[in-house]
Design an enzyme around this catalytic site. Structure first.
Site, PDB file in Angstrom:
ATOM      1  N   GLY A   1       0.659   3.975 -12.804  1.00  0.00           N
ATOM      2  CA  GLY A   1      -0.134   5.076 -13.321  1.00  0.00           C
ATOM      3  C   GLY A   1      -1.573   4.628 -13.586  1.00  0.00           C
ATOM      4  O   GLY A   1      -2.413   4.757 -12.728  1.00  0.00           O
TER       5      GLY A   1
ATOM      6  N   SER B   1       2.442   0.080  -7.252  1.00  0.00           N
ATOM      7  CA  SER B   1       1.215   0.725  -7.684  1.00  0.00           C
ATOM      8  C   SER B   1       0.552  -0.050  -8.828  1.00  0.00           C
ATOM      9  O   SER B   1       0.359  -1.255  -8.715  1.00  0.00           O
ATOM     10  CB  SER B   1       1.532   2.171  -8.072  1.00  0.00           C
ATOM     11  OG  SER B   1       0.371   2.893  -8.325  1.00  0.00           O
ATOM     12  N   TYR B   2       0.219   0.632  -9.947  1.00  0.00           N
ATOM     13  CA  TYR B   2      -0.403  -0.097 -11.058  1.00  0.00           C
ATOM     14  C   TYR B   2       0.570  -1.069 -11.718  1.00  0.00           C
ATOM     15  O   TYR B   2       0.161  -1.943 -12.484  1.00  0.00           O
ATOM     16  CB  TYR B   2      -0.988   0.867 -12.096  1.00  0.00           C
ATOM     17  CG  TYR B   2      -1.933   0.157 -13.047  1.00  0.00           C
ATOM     18  CD1 TYR B   2      -3.250  -0.097 -12.681  1.00  0.00           C
ATOM     19  CD2 TYR B   2      -1.494  -0.299 -14.292  1.00  0.00           C
ATOM     20  CE1 TYR B   2      -4.109  -0.781 -13.532  1.00  0.00           C
ATOM     21  CE2 TYR B   2      -2.349  -0.981 -15.145  1.00  0.00           C
ATOM     22  CZ  TYR B   2      -3.659  -1.216 -14.761  1.00  0.00           C
ATOM     23  OH  TYR B   2      -4.501  -1.904 -15.591  1.00  0.00           O
TER      24      TYR B   2
ATOM     25  N   ASP C   1      -0.339   4.084   3.338  1.00  0.00           N
ATOM     26  CA  ASP C   1      -0.893   4.356   2.009  1.00  0.00           C
ATOM     27  C   ASP C   1      -2.401   4.165   2.033  1.00  0.00           C
ATOM     28  O   ASP C   1      -2.895   3.082   2.379  1.00  0.00           O
ATOM     29  CB  ASP C   1      -0.261   3.400   0.984  1.00  0.00           C
ATOM     30  CG  ASP C   1      -0.813   3.578  -0.421  1.00  0.00           C
ATOM     31  OD1 ASP C   1      -1.343   4.669  -0.719  1.00  0.00           O
ATOM     32  OD2 ASP C   1      -0.715   2.628  -1.219  1.00  0.00           O
TER      33      ASP C   1
ATOM     34  N   HIS D   1       2.768   5.108  -0.143  1.00  0.00           N
ATOM     35  CA  HIS D   1       2.695   4.397  -1.418  1.00  0.00           C
ATOM     36  C   HIS D   1       4.071   4.200  -2.045  1.00  0.00           C
ATOM     37  O   HIS D   1       4.308   3.214  -2.736  1.00  0.00           O
ATOM     38  CB  HIS D   1       1.801   5.213  -2.357  1.00  0.00           C
ATOM     39  CG  HIS D   1       1.293   4.478  -3.548  1.00  0.00           C
ATOM     40  ND1 HIS D   1       0.475   3.382  -3.449  1.00  0.00           N
ATOM     41  CD2 HIS D   1       1.470   4.688  -4.875  1.00  0.00           C
ATOM     42  CE1 HIS D   1       0.171   2.953  -4.662  1.00  0.00           C
ATOM     43  NE2 HIS D   1       0.772   3.720  -5.543  1.00  0.00           N
TER      44      HIS D   1
END
Length: 481
Positions: free
Chosen positions: A89, A185-186, A402, A454
Site C-alpha cells: 500500500g 508491492s510496498y 506491471d 503486479h
C-alpha cells in the site's frame, strides 16, 4: 553498558512483557479453539479446510491489535513450512488481496455473494498466515489515535515482529517449523525489514525467542526509489505508453536520487501517470475496471493528483503504492468490500468483537494510512546485502506486465548489489510454455513471470504455485518444455 545493548535489553523486556500479557489471558489450546473458523458464509463444503482468524495484541497499553487469517496446509501441516504473507500500500489488506484474491484457498466471488475454492492456493505448499498490517488496515485497530500519525517502516516492522512472537505463543506447534516471509508491492519494504528484525533478534538468544527464519520472497517489490522510478519511466516509454517527447522531458527534469521531486519533475511525471489512467498501470495488458465508484475506476492512487495540493504531498503520493488489482477481474475491490462488511461474515470471522452485533467498516485499502504514512527508507539494498551475507534464502519475482514496479527497475536494483553470477539468464517452462525467465546469483534468485501484472498469484495462479513450490522445496523450475 553500551547504549546499543541497553536499547536491545529494553526492547527485549518490552517484547517479553507483551508476550506474557498475551499468553497469560488463556491457554494456547483454548485460544486456538476460540479463533477457529467453523464456517464462513458462502464457503464451499469441499475440500475441508482448517483455518483460524482473530486478533493478536501488539501493544497492550495503546490497545493495539493486528488481525490475522491462518490456513493450515492442505496436507501434512505438521511438517510443512510456515509462510507469513504481507501486502503493501501502505494501507492495503493482506486478507483482502493476498488471502481472498491471490494465493489463499478461499476467494471472494463476483459481487461478493460468497467464496470459491482456489485450486492454486499456496497452502498446498505451506501453512499460510496473513496479517492486516499496520494498525488502521482492515480489521486491525488501535485505541490510541496518535499511533496512526507515527506509522513508518520501523513502526510496522516492530509491530509485526511482536505479532509474530505472540502468534507463535498462541500456535506453539509451529515454533520449530521453517519460517519464510513473503509479500508484494510496498511489502518490498515490509518483508526485508521484518526479516532483518527477526535475524538480529535471533542472535540475542538470551533476550528474544528464536524464530526459525530461513528466508524471504518478494514480488514486484518497491526496493530503491531511484531504480524503481527510473524503471517506471523507462518501462512506460519502452511499452508505448508515453511518447518519445514525454520520455525525454521527464528524463531531463527528474532526478530520482532526490527524495523530493522538483515542480518540473512532478509536472512531467503527472503526464506519465495520466497516460496510465486510460489503462491499468498494474497490468498494462489487462482490462480496466468500469464500475462506477470502484476504487480501480476512479483514477490512479499514487498517480495523477489534484494540482492544488502541495509539492510535498504530490511527491509522497507518487511514491505510495495504492493497490489496484489487475488480471481476471479488475473490479475486485468492491466485491471483497461487500463480502467482508456483512455482519454474518464478520461474526464468523471473529472480527466484530469490539462491537458485537455491529459491523466494522472494512476497506481493501485504508485512506488514512495511505495519506499519513511516513516514508523514511529510500533504499532496501543495504538490508539485502546484510541478509545475503547472513545466509538467508532470498528470491525476487516480477510479473513482466506491471507498469508500477516494473521488471526493469527490479533488474536495476539487483544489478546494484553486484552479486557473482551462479546460473545465467534462462527461460523456465510451465505447462509446456515459457513461464518466464530466471537468473541465479550467489545469494539471490530473480524470476520473471511472463504475462503477469503486479498481482502475480491473481494473474498467473498456476505459475505462481510452481514458483513458490520451487522456492520452498529447492526443486529447480523446469528448463525444458
Amino acid at each position: 553498558m553500551a547504549p546499543h545493548n541497553r536499547t536491545s535489553l529494553l526492547l527485549g523486556f518490552l517484547v517479553l512483557w507483551v508476550l506474557c500479557a498475551e499468553s497469560s489471558s488463556s491457554s494456547p489450546k483454548a485460544a486456538q479453539e476460540s479463533d477457529k473458523i467453523g464456517y464462513l458464509p458462502g464457503q464451499p463444503s469441499a475440500p475441508l479446510l482448517t483455518h483460524f482468524s482473530g486478533y493478536i495484541t501488539v501493544n497492550q497499553s495503546h490497545g493495539r491489535a493486528l488481525f490475522y487469517w491462518f490456513f493450515e496446509a492442505q496436507s501434512h501441516p505438521s511438517t510443512k513450512p510456515l509462510v507469513l504473507w504481507l501486502n503493501g500500500g501502505p494501507g492495503c489488506s493482506s486478507i483482502g488481496y493476498g488471502a481472498a484474491a491471490e494465493l489463499g484457498p478461499l476467494r471472494v466471488k463476483r459481487n461478493g455473494v460468497g467464496l470459491n475454492f482456489n485450486k492454486y492456493s499456496w497452502n498446498k505448499e505451506a501453512n499460510l498466515l496473513f496479517v492486516e498490517s499496520p494498525v488502521g488496515v482492515g480489521f486491525s485497530y488501535t485505541n490510541t489515535s496518535s499511533d496512526l500519525t507515527t506509522l513508518d517502516d520501523k513502526f510496522v516492522a516492530q509491530d509485526t515482529y511482536i505479532f509474530l512472537v505472540n502468534w507463535l505463543e498462541r500456535f506453539p506447534q509451529f515454533k520449530g517449523h521453517d519460517f519464510f516471509i513473503a509479500g508484494e508491492s510496498y511489502a518490498g519494504h515490509y518483508v526485508p525489514q521484518l526479516a532483518e528484525v527477526v535475524f538480529d533478534r535471533n542472535r540475542d538468544r538470551g533476550i528474544y525467542p528464536r524464530i526459525n527464519l530461513k528466508g524471504f520472497i518478494v514480488g514486484n517489490p518497491e526496493t530503491n526509489d531511484y531504480y524503481d522510478y527510473k524503471g517506471l519511466l523507462e518501462y512506460a516509454w519502452s511499452h508505448a505508453v508515453i511518447s518519445d517527447q514525454q520520455y525525454e522531458k521527464a528524463k531531463e527534469v527528474c532526478n530520482f536520487t532526490q527524495e523530493n521531486w522538483s515542480d518540473k519533475c512532478n509536472e512531467a511525471m503527472s503526464i506519465v501517470f495520466s497516460k496510465y489512467e486510460e489503462i491499468d498501470i498494474y497490468n498494462i495488458y489487462g482490462p480496466r475496471c468500469l464500475l462506477n465508484g470502484s476504487s480501480s475506476a476512479t483514477g490512479i492512487r499514487g498517480g495523477v493528483l489534484d494540482l492544488a495540493i502541495t509539492n510535498k504531498e504530490r511527491t509522497y503520493a507518487y511514491r505510495r503504492m495504492k493497490r489496484i488489482p489487475g488480471g481476471y477481474d479488475p473490479c475486485y475491490s468492491p466485491y471483497s468490500e461487500q463480502y467482508f462488511n456483512r455482519i454474518d461474515v464478520q461474526k464468523a470471522f471473529h472480527a466484530n468483537i469490539r462491537a458485537p452485533g455491529s459491523t466494522v467498516n472494512w476497506k481493501t485499502c485504508s485512506d488514512p494510512v495511505f495519506r499519513t504514512y511516513k516514508y523514511t527508507t529510500f533504499s532496501l539494498l543495504p538490508v539485502y546485502e546484510k541478509l545475503i551475507k547472513g545466509g538467508l534464502k532470498i528470491w525476487i519475482y516480477s510479473g513482466d506486465a506491471d507498469g508500477r514496479v516494473p521488471v526493469i527497475g527490479s533488474r536495476y536494483c539487483i544489478e546494484a548489489l553486484k552479486l557473482p553470477l551462479k546460473s545465467p539468464w534462462r527461460s523456465w517452462f510451465h505447462n509446456h510454455q515459457v513461464g518466464g525467465r530466471i537468473v541465479e546469483y550467489h545469494g539471490l534468485t530473480f524470476v520473471t513471470v511472463r504475462g503477469a501484472g503486479h498481482l502475480v498469484p491473481l494473474n498467473k495462479p498456476s505459475e505462481a504455485l510452481a514458483l513458490i513450490h520451487s522456492f520452498l522445496s529447492g526443486e529447480e523450475l523446469p528448463a525444458q518444455r
